[in-house]
Write a protein that holds these residues in place. Structure first.
Motif, PDB file in Angstrom:
ATOM      1  N   GLN A   1       0.798  -1.161  -0.094  1.00 30.45           N
ATOM      2  CA  GLN A   1       0.023   0.035   0.047  1.00 30.45           C
ATOM      3  C   GLN A   1       0.903   1.160   0.038  1.00 30.45           C
ATOM      4  N   LEU A   2       2.007   1.105   0.756  1.00 28.88           N
ATOM      5  CA  LEU A   2       2.712   2.350   0.951  1.00 28.88           C
ATOM      6  C   LEU A   2       3.574   2.713  -0.515  1.00 28.88           C
ATOM      7  N   VAL A   3       3.734   1.663  -1.304  1.00 29.28           N
ATOM      8  CA  VAL A   3       4.341   1.903  -2.547  1.00 29.28           C
ATOM      9  C   VAL A   3       3.619   2.470  -3.627  1.00 29.28           C
ATOM     10  N   ASP A   4       2.224   1.786  -3.417  1.00 29.63           N
ATOM     11  CA  ASP A   4       0.870   2.506  -4.342  1.00 29.63           C
ATOM     12  C   ASP A   4       0.579   3.772  -3.913  1.00 29.63           C
ATOM     13  N   GLU A   5       0.679   3.977  -2.749  1.00 32.99           N
ATOM     14  CA  GLU A   5       0.423   5.754  -2.307  1.00 32.99           C
ATOM     15  C   GLU A   5       1.811   6.662  -2.823  1.00 32.99           C
ATOM     16  N   ILE A   6       2.871   6.019  -2.629  1.00 36.77           N
ATOM     17  CA  ILE A   6       3.836   6.970  -3.216  1.00 36.77           C
ATOM     18  C   ILE A   6       4.063   7.373  -4.748  1.00 36.77           C
ATOM     19  N   ILE A   7       3.757   6.158  -5.552  1.00 37.88           N
ATOM     20  CA  ILE A   7       3.433   6.164  -6.855  1.00 37.88           C
ATOM     21  C   ILE A   7       2.378   7.235  -7.355  1.00 37.88           C
ATOM     22  N   ILE A   8       1.397   7.026  -6.462  1.00 40.28           N
ATOM     23  CA  ILE A   8       0.016   8.052  -6.733  1.00 40.28           C
ATOM     24  C   ILE A   8       0.415   9.387  -6.621  1.00 40.28           C
ATOM     25  N   LEU A   9       1.183   9.817  -5.485  1.00 39.07           N
ATOM     26  CA  LEU A   9       1.930  10.846  -5.368  1.00 39.07           C
ATOM     27  C   LEU A   9       2.730  11.566  -6.354  1.00 39.07           C
ATOM     28  N   PHE A  10       3.432  10.689  -6.847  1.00 44.13           N
ATOM     29  CA  PHE A  10       4.224  11.233  -8.271  1.00 44.13           C
ATOM     30  C   PHE A  10       3.385  11.521  -9.311  1.00 44.13           C
ATOM     31  N   ALA A  11       2.299  10.621  -9.549  1.00 33.32           N
ATOM     32  CA  ALA A  11       1.513  10.870 -10.896  1.00 33.32           C
ATOM     33  C   ALA A  11       0.712  11.741 -10.596  1.00 33.32           C
TER      34      ALA A  11
END
Ligand code: HEM
Length: 459
Positions: A249-259
């Motif tokens: 989930q942490l990885v997902d949230e980080i990629i979403i912040l980038f995107a």
């Protein structure tokens, strides 16, 4: 049943190719013919109530938001590439994540990030200084994308990603974002893209990004805590069981912040600079304010608030060119909004671009007038007629972050450089990808501003 007028199916089908190429133009055409609410439906597929009506939009996004979810395109489809984070989630899982992440974005928490943002802007300006000394050219959109990407990378990982790694990450994420628009906007392309192996290659890229983000997370756990967004995510605990966020989930949230957080701000900055260069009086006024607020130092967290006119300029730019130009919701149950009946399963197409130019709310809507963004003028208007960051509980979580970074970047660029527009700059038009781009690269000649040469020492 009171429903808006329906665009006849034959017209929708005939216009489909034009819609794919230039959806904004097509939507505007329909708005002109059918009014601020109309229904688009293609055969058996989902019917869409398309709207630039602030009452309907306020109802859907805020007053009865529980009855509306984001569509599968914005969640399941996008999640295949970007993961299941805040932007691509719905319902209870979204709410749980939002509650967890929200505190990290409170304006006060951003204070710690200002010096990091300034450091990134300084580094970016070193490259620009050299171009400016030689009176060379820059590609505006590349410059804004580059600075903004570095800012978000540093805000998440203050200790991570060196220059080469940041460039590589940007290239990969850019490739994914450029690609996503095809299968998402034109689902019939998905199969051919899979057969050609293109889809598989893009999915492999996303795995590569995930791997690199995970490595950073592991390195942080093994090292010292920092005051950045990654640390905030690592330290947060769920209300119910007090557990930390699982790594996936942490990885997902980080990629979403980038995107979610880089193309939007980069486009807004490029549009703002383009508008300012075409309105010299506004530019002069913005520059005078920057000089006054900055005084002897640099813009910081506290005095950024005093950049009142510059903020109005940014807002007016996002009114005309909202980076998030459209969103949608799907009705979970039957409803009534703005006097219209909404059937269960209807999609609501919220066309921010059209809302921001709806003459019912905006006098002379095509004109660039930062003066309309004073607090008094805003108060006099419908609260849901200006939504660059959306509205209701799903309001952009990065809105303060974005405003702060845009203020800092613009203050610096406008103070230090003169930009010369090419002869055909007036011909620039918008191009609707997932966010609102310019339809051509804008090449500007750059020079140092004489009035500002002493600040060169800072860089
Ligand atoms: C000028 C810059 C930006 C604009 C115009 C913008 C616009 C928006 C809009 C309109 C939404 C709501 C979409 C909807 O309701 O369907 C949204 C959501 C979101 N934005 Fe932004 N955004 C910007 C910058 C950022 C930044 C810098 C970040 C992160 C650092 C960010 C992270 C997000 C996230 C995570 C969501 C999903 C929130 C949720 O659903 O709970 N955005 N943004």
């Amino acid at each position: 049943m009171h429903e808006p007028p329906k665009v006849p199916l034959a017209r929708v089908l005939v216009n489909m190719p034009r819609m794919m190429v230039n959806p904004i133009k097509r939507f505007n055409r329909y708005l002109g013919e059918y009014g601020r609410d109309f229904i688009l439906s293609v055969g058996g597929s989902r019917r869409t109530h398309f709207t630039v009506n602030a009452d309907v939009i306020q109802h859907v996004l805020q007053k009865n938001h529980k009855n509306y979810h984001k569509s599968a395109i914005q969640t399941d489809e996008l999640a295949r590439y970007l993961g299941r984070g805040l932007l691509t989630n719905n319902g209870q899982p979204w709410l749980t994540q939002r509650r967890l992440i929200q505190p990290g974005f409170h304006r006060q928490r951003l204070e710690a990030l200002v010096s990091e943002m300034q450091a990134v802007i300084n580094t970016s300006c070193k490259g620009l200084n050299q171009t400016a000394e030689e009176n060379g050219r820059i590609h505006l959109q590349e410059v804004t994308r580059d600075i903004v990407f570095r800012v978000i990378t540093r805000a998440i990982f203050t200790d991570g990603f060196d220059d080469a790694e940041t460039r590589k990450l940007k290239k990969t994420l850019d490739a994914i974002q450029r690609y996503v628009v095809y299968p998402v906007r034109m689902p019939f392309l998905l199969k051919p893209l899979q057969w050609l192996g293109i889809e598989g290659r893009k999915l492999a890229l996303t795995q590569d990004v995930r791997k690199r983000v995970q490595e950073r997370i592991d390195a942080r756990r093994a090292g010292v805590p920092k005051d950045d967004l990654l640390q905030m995510l690592l330290d947060s605990r769920y209300e119910d069981d007090g557990q930390p966020m699982p790594d996936q989930q942490l990885v997902d949230e980080i990629i979403i912040l980038f995107a979610a957080g880089h193309e939007t701000s980069a486009n807004a900055l490029a549009w703002t600079i383009w508008l300012l260069l075409r309105h010299p009086e506004t530019l002069a006024k913005a520059r005078a304010e920057i000089t006054e607020v900055e005084g002897e130092g640099a813009i910081n967290f506290d005095n950024a608030r005093q950049l009142i006119y510059l903020t109005q300029v940014i807002e007016e730019s996002m009114r005309l060119y909202p980076p998030a130009w459209i969103t949608d919701r799907v009705a979970l149950g039957p409803d009534k909004a703005g006097g219209f009946d909404i059937q269960q399963g209807t999609s609501i197409g919220i066309f921010f671009y059209g809302l921001h130019r709806n003459p019912e709310y905006w006098e002379d809507p095509e004109a660039f007038r930062p003066e309309r963004m004073t607090p008094e003028a805003k108060k006099a208007r419908h609260p849901f007629c200006f939504l660059p960051f959306g509205g209701g509980p799903r309001l952009c979580i990065g809105n303060h972050f974005a405003m702060l970074e845009m203020q800092l970047i613009l203050a610096r660029l406008l103070k230090d450089y003169n930009f010369e527009l090419p002869a055909k700059a007036d011909l620039v038009k918008q191009k609707a990808y997932i966010t609102l781009h310019m339809d051509r690269p804008l090449s500007l000649r750059l020079s140092r501003r004489a009035a500002n040469l002493p600040s060169a020492k800072r860089v």
